[in-house]
Design a protein around this motif. Structure first.
Motif, PDB file in Angstrom:
ATOM      1  N   GLU A 140      90.072  -3.014   0.138  1.00  0.00           N
ATOM      2  CA  GLU A 140      89.777  -1.824  -0.465  1.00  0.00           C
ATOM      3  C   GLU A 140      89.435  -0.572   0.945  1.00  0.00           C
ATOM      4  O   GLU A 140      88.859  -0.810   1.781  1.00  0.00           O
ATOM      5  CB  GLU A 140      88.308  -2.117  -0.725  1.00  0.00           C
ATOM      6  CG  GLU A 140      87.245  -2.612   0.083  1.00  0.00           C
ATOM      7  CD  GLU A 140      86.266  -2.307  -0.690  1.00  0.00           C
ATOM      8  OE1 GLU A 140      85.980  -2.526  -2.032  1.00  0.00           O
ATOM      9  OE2 GLU A 140      85.680  -4.374  -0.716  1.00  0.00           O
ATOM     10  N   GLN A 173      91.447   2.621  -2.361  1.00  0.00           N
ATOM     11  CA  GLN A 173      90.559   1.936  -3.533  1.00  0.00           C
ATOM     12  C   GLN A 173      89.648   0.754  -3.405  1.00  0.00           C
ATOM     13  O   GLN A 173      89.067   0.624  -2.660  1.00  0.00           O
ATOM     14  CB  GLN A 173      91.472   1.358  -4.780  1.00  0.00           C
ATOM     15  CG  GLN A 173      92.721   2.212  -5.096  1.00  0.00           C
ATOM     16  CD  GLN A 173      92.054   2.733  -5.808  1.00  0.00           C
ATOM     17  OE1 GLN A 173      92.393   2.734  -7.434  1.00  0.00           O
ATOM     18  NE2 GLN A 173      92.754   3.880  -5.424  1.00  0.00           N
ATOM     19  N   ASP A 174      88.177   1.467  -4.445  1.00  0.00           N
ATOM     20  CA  ASP A 174      86.770   0.200  -3.526  1.00  0.00           C
ATOM     21  C   ASP A 174      87.200  -1.216  -4.681  1.00  0.00           C
ATOM     22  O   ASP A 174      87.117  -0.828  -6.102  1.00  0.00           O
ATOM     23  CB  ASP A 174      85.991   1.290  -4.498  1.00  0.00           C
ATOM     24  CG  ASP A 174      84.120   0.755  -4.461  1.00  0.00           C
ATOM     25  OD1 ASP A 174      84.188  -0.108  -3.332  1.00  0.00           O
ATOM     26  OD2 ASP A 174      83.266   0.561  -5.298  1.00  0.00           O
ATOM     27  N   GLU A 215      85.316  -3.099  -5.801  1.00  0.00           N
ATOM     28  CA  GLU A 215      83.620  -3.231  -6.902  1.00  0.00           C
ATOM     29  C   GLU A 215      83.637  -1.963  -7.887  1.00  0.00           C
ATOM     30  O   GLU A 215      83.654  -2.490  -9.161  1.00  0.00           O
ATOM     31  CB  GLU A 215      83.020  -2.448  -6.250  1.00  0.00           C
ATOM     32  CG  GLU A 215      82.177  -3.847  -4.825  1.00  0.00           C
ATOM     33  CD  GLU A 215      82.633  -4.497  -4.052  1.00  0.00           C
ATOM     34  OE1 GLU A 215      83.063  -4.863  -3.367  1.00  0.00           O
ATOM     35  OE2 GLU A 215      83.452  -3.202  -3.227  1.00  0.00           O
ATOM     36  N   THR A 216      84.094  -1.000  -7.684  1.00  0.00           N
ATOM     37  CA  THR A 216      84.663  -0.076  -8.984  1.00  0.00           C
ATOM     38  C   THR A 216      85.546   0.610  -9.527  1.00  0.00           C
ATOM     39  O   THR A 216      86.272   1.356 -10.809  1.00  0.00           O
ATOM     40  CB  THR A 216      84.258   1.067  -8.434  1.00  0.00           C
ATOM     41  OG1 THR A 216      84.777   2.010  -7.558  1.00  0.00           O
ATOM     42  CG2 THR A 216      82.512   1.153  -8.610  1.00  0.00           C
ATOM     43  N   ASP A 217      87.257   0.382  -8.995  1.00  0.00           N
ATOM     44  CA  ASP A 217      88.407   0.329  -9.590  1.00  0.00           C
ATOM     45  C   ASP A 217      89.106  -0.537  -9.857  1.00  0.00           C
ATOM     46  O   ASP A 217      88.911  -2.300  -9.622  1.00  0.00           O
ATOM     47  CB  ASP A 217      88.990   0.540  -8.512  1.00  0.00           C
ATOM     48  CG  ASP A 217      88.490   2.580  -7.825  1.00  0.00           C
ATOM     49  OD1 ASP A 217      88.172   3.341  -8.396  1.00  0.00           O
ATOM     50  OD2 ASP A 217      88.756   3.064  -6.574  1.00  0.00           O
ATOM     51  N   ASP A 245      88.990  -7.503  -1.210  1.00  0.00           N
ATOM     52  CA  ASP A 245      87.763  -7.190  -1.180  1.00  0.00           C
ATOM     53  C   ASP A 245      87.632  -7.236  -0.020  1.00  0.00           C
ATOM     54  O   ASP A 245      88.006  -7.783   0.945  1.00  0.00           O
ATOM     55  CB  ASP A 245      86.773  -7.879  -1.370  1.00  0.00           C
ATOM     56  CG  ASP A 245      84.747  -7.673  -1.578  1.00  0.00           C
ATOM     57  OD1 ASP A 245      85.356  -6.442  -1.427  1.00  0.00           O
ATOM     58  OD2 ASP A 245      84.077  -8.294  -2.226  1.00  0.00           O
ATOM     59  N   VAL A 258      76.900  -2.976  -1.852  1.00  0.00           N
ATOM     60  CA  VAL A 258      77.684  -3.111  -2.634  1.00  0.00           C
ATOM     61  C   VAL A 258      79.153  -3.485  -3.100  1.00  0.00           C
ATOM     62  O   VAL A 258      78.842  -3.937  -4.468  1.00  0.00           O
ATOM     63  CB  VAL A 258      78.438  -1.828  -2.550  1.00  0.00           C
ATOM     64  CG1 VAL A 258      77.728   0.021  -2.071  1.00  0.00           C
ATOM     65  CG2 VAL A 258      79.023  -1.932  -1.609  1.00  0.00           C
TER      66      VAL A 258
END
Length: 170
Positions: A55, A95-96, A98-100, A128, A160
């Motif tokens: 990520e 890309q994240d 936790e959100t993507d 991750d 996060v």
């Protein structure tokens, strides 16, 4: 030794490449032989089936085909999130986790030297990465001697990463 009798050859959409004899195969000809050609009607495919990307990073990996082929990005799935340069697949933006989306499908178009075309796809898994917790400033506080004092710090610290426990001491 063995022999083979060829009654007919149908090429369809195939391409004959290599050194072929100047003598065409004819129904009335007997004993013709030509071992200097390759009939290639097999399209290339990807031997790379999945890649992982950390990520917040853009590095993904190399795309490998089953034979020498021109490989380009397709237009379906999540392909618009990537670039492909000299066989190296890269995310346009990290890309994240936790959100993507964490599982991306990338489509490819392939064309080999014989002109055979195909499409293929791979999965890119976003992995991750343990990100450091964050803290915001706590305004100066005043306490009175011999009186109880409390301070709510729940909004001052965060992590996060999903399912991580955050422990701190004052």
């Amino acid at each position: 030794a063995s022999s083979v009798v060829v009654k007919s050859i149908t090429l369809g959409a195939a391409t004959v490449e290599g050194n072929t004899s100047a003598q065409p195969l004819a129904v009335t000809s007997v004993g013709q032989a030509d071992t200097n050609f390759v009939l290639d009607n097999t399209a290339a495919s990807l031997t790379t089936t999945a890649l992982n990307a950390a990520e917040n990073s853009t590095a993904v990996g190399s795309i490998v085909a089953s034979e020498t082929a021109t490989v380009s990005l397709g237009t379906t799935g999540d392909s618009d999130l990537f670039t492909l340069t000299e066989g190296v697949l890269t995310l346009k933006a990290g890309q994240d986790f936790e959100t993507d989306k964490t599982e991306l499908t990338v489509a490819f178009n392939l064309e080999d030297s014989a002109g055979n075309t195909s499409t293929d796809a791979i999965t890119v898994n976003i992995t991750d990465v343990n990100e450091a917790p964050t803290a915001t400033s706590i305004a100066d506080q005043t306490a009175v001697v011999d009186q109880a004092f409390s301070l709510d710090t729940t909004m001052a610290f965060s992590d996060v990463d999903a399912n991580d426990s955050l422990t701190y001491t004052i």
